[in-house]
Design a protein around this motif. Sequence first.
Motif, PDB file in Angstrom:
ATOM      1  N   GLU A   1       0.838  -1.191   0.000  1.00 48.16           N
ATOM      2  CA  GLU A   1       0.000   0.000   0.000  1.00 48.16           C
ATOM      3  C   GLU A   1       0.884   1.256   0.000  1.00 48.16           C
ATOM      4  O   GLU A   1       1.728   1.429   0.878  1.00 48.16           O
ATOM      5  N   VAL A   2       0.672   2.119  -0.990  1.00 45.36           N
ATOM      6  CA  VAL A   2       1.396   3.387  -1.085  1.00 45.36           C
ATOM      7  C   VAL A   2       0.352   4.497  -1.171  1.00 45.36           C
ATOM      8  O   VAL A   2      -0.310   4.668  -2.199  1.00 45.36           O
ATOM      9  N   THR A   3       0.185   5.233  -0.085  1.00 48.31           N
ATOM     10  CA  THR A   3      -0.851   6.259   0.010  1.00 48.31           C
ATOM     11  C   THR A   3      -0.260   7.651  -0.153  1.00 48.31           C
ATOM     12  O   THR A   3       0.817   7.944   0.356  1.00 48.31           O
ATOM     13  N   MET A   4      -0.978   8.495  -0.852  1.00 45.11           N
ATOM     14  CA  MET A   4      -0.623   9.914  -0.942  1.00 45.11           C
ATOM     15  C   MET A   4      -1.831  10.757  -0.556  1.00 45.11           C
ATOM     16  O   MET A   4      -2.941  10.524  -1.031  1.00 45.11           O
ATOM     17  N   GLU A   5      -1.627  11.726   0.330  1.00 45.98           N
ATOM     18  CA  GLU A   5      -2.671  12.705   0.612  1.00 45.98           C
ATOM     19  C   GLU A   5      -2.730  13.710  -0.535  1.00 45.98           C
ATOM     20  O   GLU A   5      -1.702  14.101  -1.085  1.00 45.98           O
TER      21      GLU A   5
END
Length: 376
Positions: A95-99
């Motif tokens: 999982e690679v999350t960006m705001e």
Amino acid sequence: MSPVPLALYIHFPWCIRKCPYCDFNSHEIKNAIPEEDYLKSLMQDFSQEWEALEIQAPLESIFMGGGTPSLFSPKTIDHLLNFIFKKTNTNKNIEVTMEANPSTVELKRFSDFYQAGVNRLSLGIQSFQDEKLKRLGRVHDALQAKQAIDAICSAQFSRFNLDMMHGLPFQTVEEALQDIETALSFSPPHFSWYQLTVEPNTYFHRFPPKLPEEDILFEIQTQGHFLLESKGLMQYEISAYSLPGFQCRHNVNYWEFGDYMGIGAGAHGKISTKKGILRYWKYRQPTTYLNQTSYRAEEKIIKKEELPFEFMLNTLRLKKIFSLDLFTARTGLDKAVLEKPLLKAQRQGLLKETNGEIQVTPLGYQFLNDLIALFM
């Protein structure tokens, strides 16, 4: 004992405008973002933290927060992620999350971020009502928020979060529920729903807005919770709802007292070492951070007597049963040290323990701060 799960947090401290409620380490853009210099610093910062690890386990997740990370170019994000994946031998499917914020400047970038390796977006909407957005100092309007969600779906993001707030200035129950209804019309797999709180060192702290009374807040929370769960979004943490299998893995690692490296201006990390659990903080001011060759501003080993509180402060937020074996695995302490506060919490009806399995009661969630305080 198996290694403690390891995640990575990356902080991007710049934003278009500082919101009046925000107490995060964020700084309004005065001139151009020093993107190339910041990328070099992040890579050097990460290399130092990676080399300092006693056990270099593959990363479980990456989370890019801010500020507004999506102000950076997809090319920079691609370069950074490839550097990290190569150095850590981590699977790119984690999982690679960006705001991101729903400003029109960023919409065309979403597809490029996906190609760069970002597979989950967290969109900071807060409200779909223009009057509320204006009071919150947001730079987008309701139409832009809706267009941003459409852009996320068009960019192939099956995992995304809509970040919303309630208890807004002059907000009614009907307005809060309308925000949820609008969000649900986009079928989000994850929904973060926070109550607006006035924090020190913010504009709202100096000039407090008129917030809803307690009885209104209770109705908003009660009816909002029912509405979300009726649509299949189940509450798995105090402020987080998701469809089955769409929980934010990165945040669950925080709440289960996992380890995480922190890089970037103002980031902090928690790492298990032979000497104990280490917490560290990076230099907060972007210009100060950029001028360093070593980026930790402060670090300390958590005292053993503080670990029960630290563990419970995080883990009790989760809406699930957990085993006391997790406490031992994450802290290295015998679960016997929890015996007295656990008994007191049970007597007060705040939690239940069955064969080493802990479950917070509805009363415990209602008085969560009091429950957590028992472990201090």
